[in-house]
Design an enzyme around this catalytic site. Structure first.
Site, PDB file in Angstrom:
ATOM      1  CG  ASP A 271      39.016  38.575 -60.335  1.00  0.00           C
ATOM      2  OD1 ASP A 271      38.730  39.758 -60.590  1.00  0.00           O
ATOM      3  OD2 ASP A 271      39.236  37.710 -61.208  1.00  0.00           O
ATOM      4  CE1 TYR A 339      47.459  38.493 -60.903  1.00  0.00           C
ATOM      5  CE2 TYR A 339      49.170  39.017 -62.508  1.00  0.00           C
ATOM      6  CZ  TYR A 339      48.050  39.384 -61.791  1.00  0.00           C
ATOM      7  OH  TYR A 339      47.514  40.632 -61.977  1.00  0.00           O
ATOM      8  CE1 TYR A 411      39.840  41.902 -66.165  1.00  0.00           C
ATOM      9  CE2 TYR A 411      40.664  42.707 -68.276  1.00  0.00           C
ATOM     10  CZ  TYR A 411      39.915  42.900 -67.135  1.00  0.00           C
ATOM     11  OH  TYR A 411      39.232  44.079 -66.956  1.00  0.00           O
TER      12      TYR A 411
END
Length: 454
Positions: A271, A339, A411
């Site tokens: 993103d 992440y 996501y």
């Protein structure tokens, strides 16, 4: 029995043909000859034969026939036939343009070749291929003769003859090599439009990029108001954001390779507000119509990183092929990604919360519908992605850090928030409180464990 000279005599009695177009009708006969040489040889044999007839003819009818053949040859501006007629006092007819090509070969081969040499002078290349587009009426007239005289199986097309003549001359002058499969340079001769174009085959560079700042898109993002035309809202740049990862990487490449433009292919994308850290995200830059083909990739990397000004840098650059684009697109959803998320929760966090998160999200399949925030541009479908492990750490009363190791394509923001129940299970449901991702970084993208990936 097929008599070449008889067939050729019948053809030239009806059609005025240049050496190229006559020879091309018999292109499969004889080796080591160009069609103009083949056509000249046929005309010369006919000239010799009918010169002999003039000398030995026992009747006026036979002599008239030979004179007529020589006149037909002279109309093609064939000098040996013209000289025989002159020697014996016969009038020499004025030249007539070739019925098939209208003297295209005679008038245009040299200018076309010189134009090609001029156009390619700025290009670096080792292999080439010359193609052509020809007028329909040339092909139609050529086919008329082939069919009428039954020469379809031993003839050649105007297009093939033209490209071979130019190709052989080009190879001799430049020392470059013809490549029919993957040439560095494609030269197109477009006769109907009187145009010659040169196209350089694309070059592909693989690498990894890191993005150290937020609010930087991966690709150039057009202004939503003017769609790239330029307006007051975008300060006449045509862009919503000043630059992008794509532009930072591509601009130095375009200059170094003297390319027309590039296409950027990423192995997925983060993103706009997410940093890409660690070893970086795999990408391929497709360099379109480059004039320079060999550039030291160390210099390319230096120039990109200088241009990146601390926002973006690249590493592990290497030349690759188009197949790598498919690989990084396909494998991006099967890679293992790590992440780091900074998460706020609307209640105080306990050590038991951390324990519960780590126990639940251990080799678990997540069912995730397309997030609401991207539903306007992506199909609503159910994805099943694996979370391998989550490591949690308290940063404050209502703030924690999560290190999430998972399958590509998951996501993360919705894994944390739940996205109104569209992602299950999720961090919010396990905590029984609303959790929101405040900051997110990609800290590692592992290459897929596939032999021969790169």
């Amino acid at each position: 029995m097929f008599d070449i000279l008889e067939k050729a005599e019948n053809i030239v009695s009806k059609y005025c043909l240049c050496d190229y177009c006559l020879g091309r009708l018999f292109a499969q006969l004889g080796k080591g000859l160009d069609n103009n040489e083949r056509g000249y040889a046929i005309k010369l044999c006919l000239t010799l034969q009918h010169h002999l007839e003039l000398l030995t003819a026992e009747s006026d009818e036979s002599k008239k026939k030979s004179i007529k053949v020589l006149e037909n040859l002279a109309k093609t501006n064939f000098n040996p036939a013209k000289e025989v007629l002159q020697k014996y006092g016969y009038s020499v007819p004025d030249p007539v343009p070739c019925y098939v090509c209208e003297d295209f070969f005679i008038r245009n081969i040299d200018p076309i070749f010189e134009k090609i040499l001029s156009l390619v002078s700025d290009y670096e290349f080792n292999t080439f291929l010359i193609g052509a587009r020809i007028p329909r009426d040339i092909a139609k007239r050529e086919d008329e003769i082939k069919i009428t005289y039954g020469l379809e199986n031993i003839s050649e097309s105007f297009k093939s003859d033209l490209t071979r003549v130019l190709g052989k001359r080009f190879q001799k002058v430049t020392g470059k090599v013809v490549d029919y499969k993957k040439p560095d340079l494609i030269i197109m001769v477009d006769i109907p439009n009187s145009k010659i174009s040169v196209h350089s085959a694309p070059i592909f560079i693989y690498g990894r990029y890191r993005k150290y700042v937020r609010n930087l898109p991966q690709n150039k993002w057009l202004c939503p108001r003017c769609r790239g035309k330029g307006c007051e809202e975008c300060s006449w740049t045509g862009k919503k954001y000043p630059t992008s990862v794509e532009e930072i990487i591509s601009e130095p490449i375009i200059k170094l390779f003297k390319a027309e433009k590039t296409k950027f292919h990423g192995a997925g994308r983060e993103d706009i507000d997410v940093r890409m850290l660690g070893s970086g995200r795999p990408f391929v830059v497709e360099i379109l119509n480059p004039k320079i083909r060999t550039v030291d990739l160390k210099k390319v990397q230096e120039e990109i990183n200088k241009h990146g000004k601390g926002l973006v840098d690249v590493s592990d650059l290497k030349y690759t092929t188009r197949d790598t684009i498919k690989k990084i697109k396909v494998y991006s959803e099967y890679t293992i990604k790590t992440y780091r998320a900074i998460v706020s929760v609307n209640r105080d966090i306990t050590e038991d919360d951390l324990k519960k998160i780590e126990e639940v999200f251990n080799n678990i399949i997540i069912e995730q519908r397309t997030p609401l925030r991207v539903l306007h541009r992506r199909a609503d479908k159910l994805r099943r992605k694996k979370v391998y492990k989550i490591i949690s750490r308290i940063l404050g009363k209502r703030k924690l850090e999560l290190t999430i190791i998972c399958q590509g394509g998951l996501y993360i923001k919705e894994l944390i928030s739940g996205d109104k129940g569209r992602t299950r299970p999720n961090i919010s449901s396990i905590l029984g409180a609303q959790a929101v991702c405040e900051e997110l970084d990609v800290v590692d993208i592992a290459e897929p464990p596939v032999k021969g990936f790169m």
